[in-house]
Design a protein around this motif. Structure first.
Motif, short mmCIF file in Angstrom:
data_model
loop_
_atom_site.label_atom_id
_atom_site.label_comp_id
_atom_site.label_asym_id
_atom_site.label_seq_id
_atom_site.Cartn_x
_atom_site.Cartn_y
_atom_site.Cartn_z
N PRO A 51 -1.34 3.67 -13.29
CA PRO A 51 -2.06 3.07 -12.16
C PRO A 51 -1.10 2.62 -11.07
O PRO A 51 0.01 2.16 -11.35
N PRO A 52 -1.49 2.76 -9.80
CA PRO A 52 -0.67 2.22 -8.71
C PRO A 52 -0.57 0.70 -8.82
O PRO A 52 -1.43 0.04 -9.40
N GLU A 53 0.49 0.16 -8.25
CA GLU A 53 0.68 -1.29 -8.28
C GLU A 53 0.00 -1.93 -7.07
O GLU A 53 -0.20 -1.29 -6.03
N THR A 54 -0.34 -3.19 -7.22
CA THR A 54 -0.90 -3.95 -6.10
C THR A 54 0.07 -3.92 -4.92
O THR A 54 1.29 -4.07 -5.11
N ALA A 55 -0.45 -3.72 -3.72
CA ALA A 55 0.41 -3.62 -2.55
C ALA A 55 -0.33 -4.07 -1.31
O ALA A 55 -1.54 -3.88 -1.19
N GLY B 90 -9.68 -0.12 -14.93
CA GLY B 90 -10.18 1.22 -15.17
C GLY B 90 -9.33 2.15 -14.32
O GLY B 90 -8.46 1.70 -13.58
N PRO B 91 -9.54 3.46 -14.40
CA PRO B 91 -8.68 4.38 -13.65
C PRO B 91 -9.09 4.45 -12.18
O PRO B 91 -9.58 5.47 -11.69
N ALA B 92 -8.89 3.34 -11.45
CA ALA B 92 -9.36 3.27 -10.07
C ALA B 92 -8.52 2.27 -9.28
O ALA B 92 -7.92 1.34 -9.85
N VAL B 93 -8.49 2.48 -7.97
CA VAL B 93 -7.88 1.51 -7.06
C VAL B 93 -8.89 1.22 -5.94
O VAL B 93 -9.68 2.08 -5.55
N LEU B 94 -8.84 -0.01 -5.45
CA LEU B 94 -9.70 -0.44 -4.36
C LEU B 94 -8.82 -0.93 -3.23
O LEU B 94 -8.00 -1.83 -3.41
N VAL B 95 -8.99 -0.31 -2.06
CA VAL B 95 -8.31 -0.75 -0.85
C VAL B 95 -9.31 -1.52 -0.01
O VAL B 95 -10.39 -1.00 0.32
N THR B 96 -9.01 -2.75 0.33
CA THR B 96 -9.87 -3.59 1.15
C THR B 96 -9.12 -3.94 2.43
O THR B 96 -7.94 -4.28 2.39
N ALA B 97 -9.82 -3.86 3.57
CA ALA B 97 -9.15 -4.07 4.84
C ALA B 97 -10.09 -4.72 5.85
O ALA B 97 -11.32 -4.56 5.77
N VAL B 98 -9.52 -5.43 6.80
CA VAL B 98 -10.23 -5.96 7.96
C VAL B 98 -9.44 -5.58 9.20
O VAL B 98 -8.23 -5.32 9.14
N ALA B 99 -10.12 -5.57 10.34
CA ALA B 99 -9.45 -5.22 11.59
C ALA B 99 -10.28 -5.72 12.77
O ALA B 99 -11.46 -6.07 12.61
N ALA B 100 -9.67 -5.71 13.92
CA ALA B 100 -10.37 -6.18 15.12
C ALA B 100 -11.50 -5.25 15.52
O ALA B 100 -12.50 -5.68 16.10
N ASP B 101 -11.34 -3.96 15.22
CA ASP B 101 -12.36 -2.99 15.61
C ASP B 101 -12.36 -1.82 14.63
O ASP B 101 -11.54 -1.76 13.71
N ALA B 102 -13.28 -0.89 14.85
CA ALA B 102 -13.44 0.24 13.94
C ALA B 102 -12.20 1.13 13.92
O ALA B 102 -11.84 1.67 12.87
#
Length: 255
Positions: A211-215, A228-240
């Motif tokens: 599994p990839p490491e937290t980054a 489980g065999p999965a990663v979740l990338v969560t992000a916020v930004a000023a616009d789309a």
């Protein structure tokens, strides 16, 4: 079948993908309905590709829309959309519903990559995405929410993403924004003044052993391995646009 009533439009679009026996994928079911128009577009490699084209303004308050996509054993499917989905207010102040139901069988690959969902001022949308994966299925799923069109306040938006793999829970996450949402959604601990939020979920069987490491992904995103065999990338930004940059970088790496 589409029904138009004072309560709004009810429509369900359906996709089924199966192997074509020649190393590719065919689509025996490609069924549009109401504002959900499905078009087969140019795929790549073994992947068939379907683009969702909005046939009218939707979802409006009171609408009940759904998309069902099933990828059978060994098939590969990409689903994207031609433009952003804009949640708009309807008559009577009734909330709209938009339900996405996805399944992927053994050895199947599903890429769910729609354009952003925009919550316009005065709208009220409840969206759910439910995914059922076989143990050796692969998934790339992107969700993006933009809170209000340019220069306007957001509407009310509630989203829930539930993913099961081999019958066991992998991810169950609910988000709420706008009027009526629990307090703090626009505070420093959540959006921090940003107007766009999103996530990229990647499920790959090989993550079971490596599994990839937290980054951290710059100042706006974080990659988290799941149980489980999965990663979740969560992000916020000023616009789309800023949000898409963060998620695209992760997509190039893992997707």
């Amino acid at each position: 079948m589409t029904a138009l009533a004072p309560a709004g439009v009810e429509a369900t679009a359906r996709i089924t993908a199966v192997p074509d026996g020649l190393g590719g994928t065919r689509l025996p079911v490609l069924e549009s309905d109401g504002p959900l128009a499905l078009r087969r577009t140019r795929g790549a490699g073994a992947y068939a590709r379907v683009t969702v084209v909005g046939a009218m303004s939707a979802p409006l308050g009171g609408d009940r829309l759904a998309i069902e996509a099933g990828v059978r054993d060994g098939a590969a499917l990409t689903v994207d959309s031609a433009a952003a989905t804009v949640a708009l207010p309807g008559r009577g102040g009734r909330p709209a519903r938009y339900d996405v139901r996805l399944t992927a069988g053994a050895g199947a690959c599903l890429r769910w990559l729609p354009e952003p969902l925009i919550s316009a001022r005065g709208s009220d949308l409840r969206m759910t995405t439910r995914v059922e994966l076989a143990a050796c299925a692969r998934l790339v799923l992107r969700e993006e929410q933009v809170l209000g069109r340019y220069g306007e306040e957001t509407g009310t938006l509630t989203t829930r993403l539930t993913v099961h793999r081999a019958g066991r829970p992998l991810l169950d996450q609910e988000l709420a924004y706008g009027p009526g949402a629990p307090g703090g959604w626009d505070g420093a601990a959540v959006l921090g003044g940003n107007r766009a939020a999103g996530q990229l979920l990647v499920v790959r069987p090989e993550f079971e052993h490596s599994p990839p490491e937290t980054a951290l992904l710059g100042d706006n995103g974080v990659l988290t391995p799941l149980a489980g065999p999965a990663v979740l990338v969560t992000a916020v930004a000023a616009d789309a646009l800023g949000l898409r940059r963060v998620l695209d970088r992760a997509l190039r790496t893992f997707g």
